[in-house]
Structures are given as structure tokens and as C-alpha cells.
Scaffold this motif. Structure first.
Motif, mmCIF file in Angstrom:
data_model
loop_
_atom_site.group_PDB
_atom_site.id
_atom_site.type_symbol
_atom_site.label_atom_id
_atom_site.label_comp_id
_atom_site.label_asym_id
_atom_site.label_seq_id
_atom_site.Cartn_x
_atom_site.Cartn_y
_atom_site.Cartn_z
ATOM 1 N N PHE A 42 -32.212 -7.301 11.393
ATOM 2 C CA PHE A 42 -30.795 -7.138 11.106
ATOM 3 C C PHE A 42 -30.208 -8.478 10.662
ATOM 4 N N PRO A 43 -29.454 -8.498 9.555
ATOM 5 C CA PRO A 43 -28.970 -9.781 8.994
ATOM 6 C C PRO A 43 -27.826 -10.392 9.792
ATOM 7 N N LEU A 44 -28.163 -10.905 10.959
ATOM 8 C CA LEU A 44 -27.165 -11.512 11.841
ATOM 9 C C LEU A 44 -26.468 -12.688 11.157
ATOM 10 N N LEU A 45 -27.168 -13.344 10.240
ATOM 11 C CA LEU A 45 -26.604 -14.499 9.550
ATOM 12 C C LEU A 45 -25.390 -14.133 8.700
ATOM 13 N N LEU A 46 -25.241 -12.847 8.375
ATOM 14 C CA LEU A 46 -24.125 -12.425 7.527
ATOM 15 C C LEU A 46 -22.880 -12.052 8.318
ATOM 16 N N THR A 47 -22.954 -12.065 9.645
ATOM 17 C CA THR A 47 -21.807 -11.618 10.438
ATOM 18 C C THR A 47 -20.637 -12.583 10.386
ATOM 19 N N ASN A 48 -20.845 -13.779 9.863
ATOM 20 C CA ASN A 48 -19.742 -14.729 9.723
ATOM 21 C C ASN A 48 -18.951 -14.541 8.440
ATOM 22 N N ILE A 49 -19.360 -13.586 7.597
ATOM 23 C CA ILE A 49 -18.587 -13.255 6.398
ATOM 24 C C ILE A 49 -17.514 -12.247 6.813
ATOM 25 N N LEU A 50 -16.292 -12.693 6.958
ATOM 26 C CA LEU A 50 -15.231 -11.887 7.568
ATOM 27 C C LEU A 50 -14.662 -10.847 6.624
ATOM 28 N N THR A 51 -15.053 -10.890 5.338
ATOM 29 C CA THR A 51 -14.472 -9.982 4.348
ATOM 30 C C THR A 51 -15.304 -8.725 4.116
ATOM 31 N N PHE A 52 -16.401 -8.558 4.835
ATOM 32 C CA PHE A 52 -17.278 -7.399 4.616
ATOM 33 C C PHE A 52 -16.549 -6.080 4.873
ATOM 34 N N HIS A 53 -16.614 -5.184 3.878
ATOM 35 C CA HIS A 53 -16.113 -3.826 4.034
ATOM 36 C C HIS A 53 -17.258 -2.805 4.057
#
Length: 269
Positions: free
Chosen positions: A67-78
Motif C-alpha cells: 500500500f503506497p503509504l508514502l502518498l498519504t501526505n498528499i492532502l489533495t487526493f480525491h
């Protein structure tokens, strides 16, 4: 990948091999759609440089990763689609890691994810918790002409989702449409009580896993829900009467479980 490129859509081609780890600090991508290619290997770490990302669709490839945990800091994900790849392991959102506060669609169906469902993630997906800015009648589940004349309410992105038991392609994504699809994995344990907080959820699909325990009465709080699929698990007990309060429910599949007791009646059921 310059500052001016906002959308990269190469879905349904013959691209193969790993996705290059070359996303620059200046990345301004909002949409990256690589669905239905033959991509392999892992999600590149430099993708975290795309801090304005709203839609990421890596579905129907051969990506072998966790699971791409590294992407959870991108707050704009819809929208996050990892459907029909080779992802494995657990899905988790530790407290010291960021979240997706405006996430609407999470589709990780048909992978090899295991362990319990990610209750800690569900508490961070605030975009699925409350309907804001629209009246109840305006949100009458895509039935009113309200949406047809408001192009600002759509993302101009195509997306394939499973809704009401059918796989369908959305040519445009409503900015108010919300969906969770964890089907066809190896999730186990009980249905987390945190799901009852996602009051703006339209579609919930947990089918074809190894879930046990009972169906939670708190699911009756999901007043926007149209499609609910818990089929092909090991759920037991009775169907809670609170589900009769789901006024918009039009698809319900609890087949191939170990349910017992009386089926509740009233309203939609």
C-alpha cells in the motif's frame, strides 16, 4: 512533468515496465491515469513530489507493491484506484503519517491485501463523512437535472467502478460521488465500527473477502448509501433492522454468508 502539465492520461495502451522514478520537485500533476497498461514493479517514490495530485489511477496493470503509504501526505487526493494489480500486505494509516482529508473514491479491489480492514484510515477520510454545500434534494443520487447543468461539479476524468453489482465506466466523476471498494482481497476480521462514520458514502463493496462477525447496526447511519455488497464472506447473525432506514438503497447483496434470523422489512427492503 513541468509546472504546466496538469493531466497525463495514457490509459488503455501498451506501456510496459516500471513507472520511471523521475517526478520532479516542480511536479504540478493533478491527474495521472495509467489504467489498463502493462506496468510493473513499484510506485516510484518521487511521485510524492506531485503534491497537487487529485486523481491517481494505476488500475489494471501488474504493479507489485505494498500500500503506497508514502502518498498519504498528499492532502489533495480525491481518487485513488489500485484495482486489479498485484498489491499485497496491509493497508494502514499510522497516526504520525498524513491522511487524505478530501478523499472520495478508494478502489483497491482484486489485489492481495490481507489482515483486518484499515479502521485507522477510515477515521481520516473526512471527505466521506459529511455532505457539505448541497441540499439533500440536490444530492438526490444523480437523479435530478441539478448535476447536468453544473459542469463545475465534475472532474473531467474517466473512471471504471463497480456499482450495484455491475462494472461501469464514469466518463466524468461527480465531485460529490463517494465509493469504497475493497472487494476480492484477503481481508479478515470483523467489519470495523468506524465505517458508520462515513455518512456521505454512496457505494460500499467488501465482497469476496474472509470477513466474519456480524453486520453492524451503525451502517444504518449511511443515509446516502445506494449500493451495499458484503457477499462471499463469513458473516453471521441477523441483518440489522437499522438498514431499513437507508432510503436510497437500491442494491443489497449479502449472498454466500452464514446469516440467520428474520430479514427486516420496511422502506427500501
Amino acid at each position: 512533468m513541468s509546472q504546466t502539465l496538469g493531466v497525463l492520461d495514457v490509459r488503455r495502451n501498451n506501456y510496459s515496465g516500471p513507472l520511471p522514478d523521475v517526478f520532479p520537485i516542480t511536479c504540478n500533476l493533478k491527474t495521472l491515469d495509467l489504467n489498463e497498461n502493462a506496468l510493473t514493479d513499484r510506485i516510484p517514490k518521487s511521485l510524492t513530489n506531485c503534491r497537487a495530485m487529485e486523481v491517481l489511477d494505476l488500475g489494471n496493470n501488474q504493479i507489485l507493491d505494498i500500500f503506497p503509504l508514502l502518498l498519504t501526505n498528499i492532502l489533495t487526493f480525491h481518487v485513488l484506484v489500485l484495482r486489479s494489480d498485484k498489491f499485497r500486505g496491509h493497508i494502514e494509516c499510522p497516526e504520525n503519517i498524513g491522511a487524505w482529508p478530501v478523499i472520495q473514491i478508494v478502489d483497491v479491489a482484486s489485489n492481495n491485501f490481507s489482515s483486518e480492514l484499515p479502521k485507522q484510515c477510515l477515521t481520516k477520510w473526512h471527505g466521506m463523512m459529511a455532505v457539505k454545500g448541497y441540499t439533500h434534494l440536490q444530492l438526490n443520487h444523480l437523479r435530478f437535472n441539478f448535476f447536468k447543468f453544473n459542469p463545475s461539479l465534475y472532474y473531467q476524468d474517466a473512471l471504471t467502478v463497480t456499482n450495484k453489482g455491475l462494472e461501469m465506466e464514469l466518463e466524468m466523476i461527480l465531485t460529490v460521488f463517494t465509493s469504497i471498494d475493497f472487494s476480492s482481497n484477503q481481508f479478515c476480521g470483523e467489519i470495523p465500527i468506524e465505517l458508520g462514520q462515513l455518512k456521505s458514502l454512496y457505494v460500499l463493496n467488501l465482497s469476496k473477502n474472509a470477513l466474519g462477525g456480524q453486520i453492524l447496526s451503525s451502517l444504518g447511519n449511511l443515509q446516502q448509501l445506494e449500493s451495499l455488497d458484503f457477499s462471499n464472506n463469513s458473516l453471521n447473525g441477523a441483518i440489522p433492522t437499522s438498514l431499513t432506514n437507508l432510503n436510497f438503497l437500491s442494491f443489497l447483496n449479502f449472498s454466500h454468508n452464514q446469516l440467520s434470523g428474520k430479514i427486516p422489512t420496511g422502506y427500501q427492503i
